[in-house]
Design a protein around this motif. Structure first.
Motif, PDB file in Angstrom:
ATOM      1  N   GLU A 288      30.753  40.970  42.330  1.00 58.87           N
ATOM      2  CA  GLU A 288      31.468  39.940  43.094  1.00 58.87           C
ATOM      3  C   GLU A 288      32.437  40.596  44.063  1.00 58.87           C
ATOM      4  O   GLU A 288      32.950  41.678  43.786  1.00 58.87           O
ATOM      5  CB  GLU A 288      32.304  39.046  42.173  1.00 58.87           C
TER       6      GLU A 288
ATOM      7  N   PHE B 109      36.542  37.300  44.285  1.00 60.09           N
ATOM      8  CA  PHE B 109      36.429  36.277  43.250  1.00 60.09           C
ATOM      9  C   PHE B 109      37.758  35.560  43.160  1.00 60.09           C
ATOM     10  O   PHE B 109      38.801  36.170  42.949  1.00 60.09           O
ATOM     11  CB  PHE B 109      36.072  36.921  41.900  1.00 60.09           C
TER      12      PHE B 109
ATOM     13  N   ILE C 202      34.563  43.140  41.861  1.00 59.44           N
ATOM     14  CA  ILE C 202      34.149  43.287  40.468  1.00 59.44           C
ATOM     15  C   ILE C 202      32.850  44.070  40.509  1.00 59.44           C
ATOM     16  O   ILE C 202      31.900  43.690  41.200  1.00 59.44           O
ATOM     17  CB  ILE C 202      33.934  41.926  39.780  1.00 59.44           C
TER      18      ILE C 202
ATOM     19  N   ALA D 280      42.653  36.087  36.472  1.00 55.23           N
ATOM     20  CA  ALA D 280      41.353  35.940  37.125  1.00 55.23           C
ATOM     21  C   ALA D 280      40.266  36.688  36.352  1.00 55.23           C
ATOM     22  O   ALA D 280      39.135  36.206  36.248  1.00 55.23           O
ATOM     23  CB  ALA D 280      41.427  36.445  38.567  1.00 55.23           C
ATOM     24  N   THR D 281      40.611  37.838  35.792  1.00 50.02           N
ATOM     25  CA  THR D 281      39.648  38.602  34.996  1.00 50.02           C
ATOM     26  C   THR D 281      39.230  37.815  33.763  1.00 50.02           C
ATOM     27  O   THR D 281      38.036  37.748  33.431  1.00 50.02           O
ATOM     28  CB  THR D 281      40.246  39.965  34.583  1.00 50.02           C
TER      29      THR D 281
ATOM     30  N   CYS E  44      39.227  34.604  33.426  1.00 52.30           N
ATOM     31  CA  CYS E  44      38.385  33.501  33.905  1.00 52.30           C
ATOM     32  C   CYS E  44      36.967  33.989  34.187  1.00 52.30           C
ATOM     33  O   CYS E  44      35.988  33.334  33.825  1.00 52.30           O
ATOM     34  CB  CYS E  44      38.979  32.862  35.159  1.00 52.30           C
ATOM     35  N   TYR E  45      36.855  35.145  34.836  1.00 49.06           N
ATOM     36  CA  TYR E  45      35.536  35.697  35.162  1.00 49.06           C
ATOM     37  C   TYR E  45      34.752  36.009  33.880  1.00 49.06           C
ATOM     38  O   TYR E  45      33.585  35.645  33.766  1.00 49.06           O
ATOM     39  CB  TYR E  45      35.692  36.965  36.012  1.00 49.06           C
TER      40      TYR E  45
ATOM     41  N   MET F 155      33.319  32.903  32.084  1.00 50.80           N
ATOM     42  CA  MET F 155      32.391  32.039  32.842  1.00 50.80           C
ATOM     43  C   MET F 155      31.071  31.926  32.123  1.00 50.80           C
ATOM     44  O   MET F 155      30.564  32.766  31.508  1.00 50.80           O
ATOM     45  CB  MET F 155      32.155  32.579  34.250  1.00 50.80           C
TER      46      MET F 155
END
Length: 85
Positions: free
Chosen positions: A27, A30, A40, A78-79, A81-82, A85
């Motif tokens: 990504e 992101f 990423i 954010a990490t 969340c990624y 997913m």
């Protein structure tokens, strides 16, 4: 060159560097509400979270100094969340 163009240039250079080192780019940019990750990438069953800071000189300090406590918190958010997913 404006700030966004300089940032894109830095991210392009970072992406090329990672590819040359054998990383697969998963990504770019992101974004979730509350955080963003520039790149990423993965290599050897590991994920690399990359924050890119582009500087033309050191007049504003080293790039690593721009990654504040709050920026680190947003990258971690954010990490998470990624990964979830």
């Amino acid at each position: 060159m404006n700030k966004r163009q300089k940032g894109n240039l830095g991210e392009n250079i970072a992406e090329l560097y990672l590819r040359l080192k054998g990383y697969k780019i998963l990504e770019r940019n992101f974004f979730v509400k509350g955080g963003e990750i520039d790149i990423i990438a993965s290599k050897d069953d590991e994920i690399a979270i990359v924050e890119v800071k582009t500087r033309k000189d050191l007049s504003y300090g080293e790039a690593k100094e721009a990654v504040t406590y709050y920026k680190k918190k947003s990258i971690i958010f954010a990490t998470r969340c990624y990964i979830n997913m």
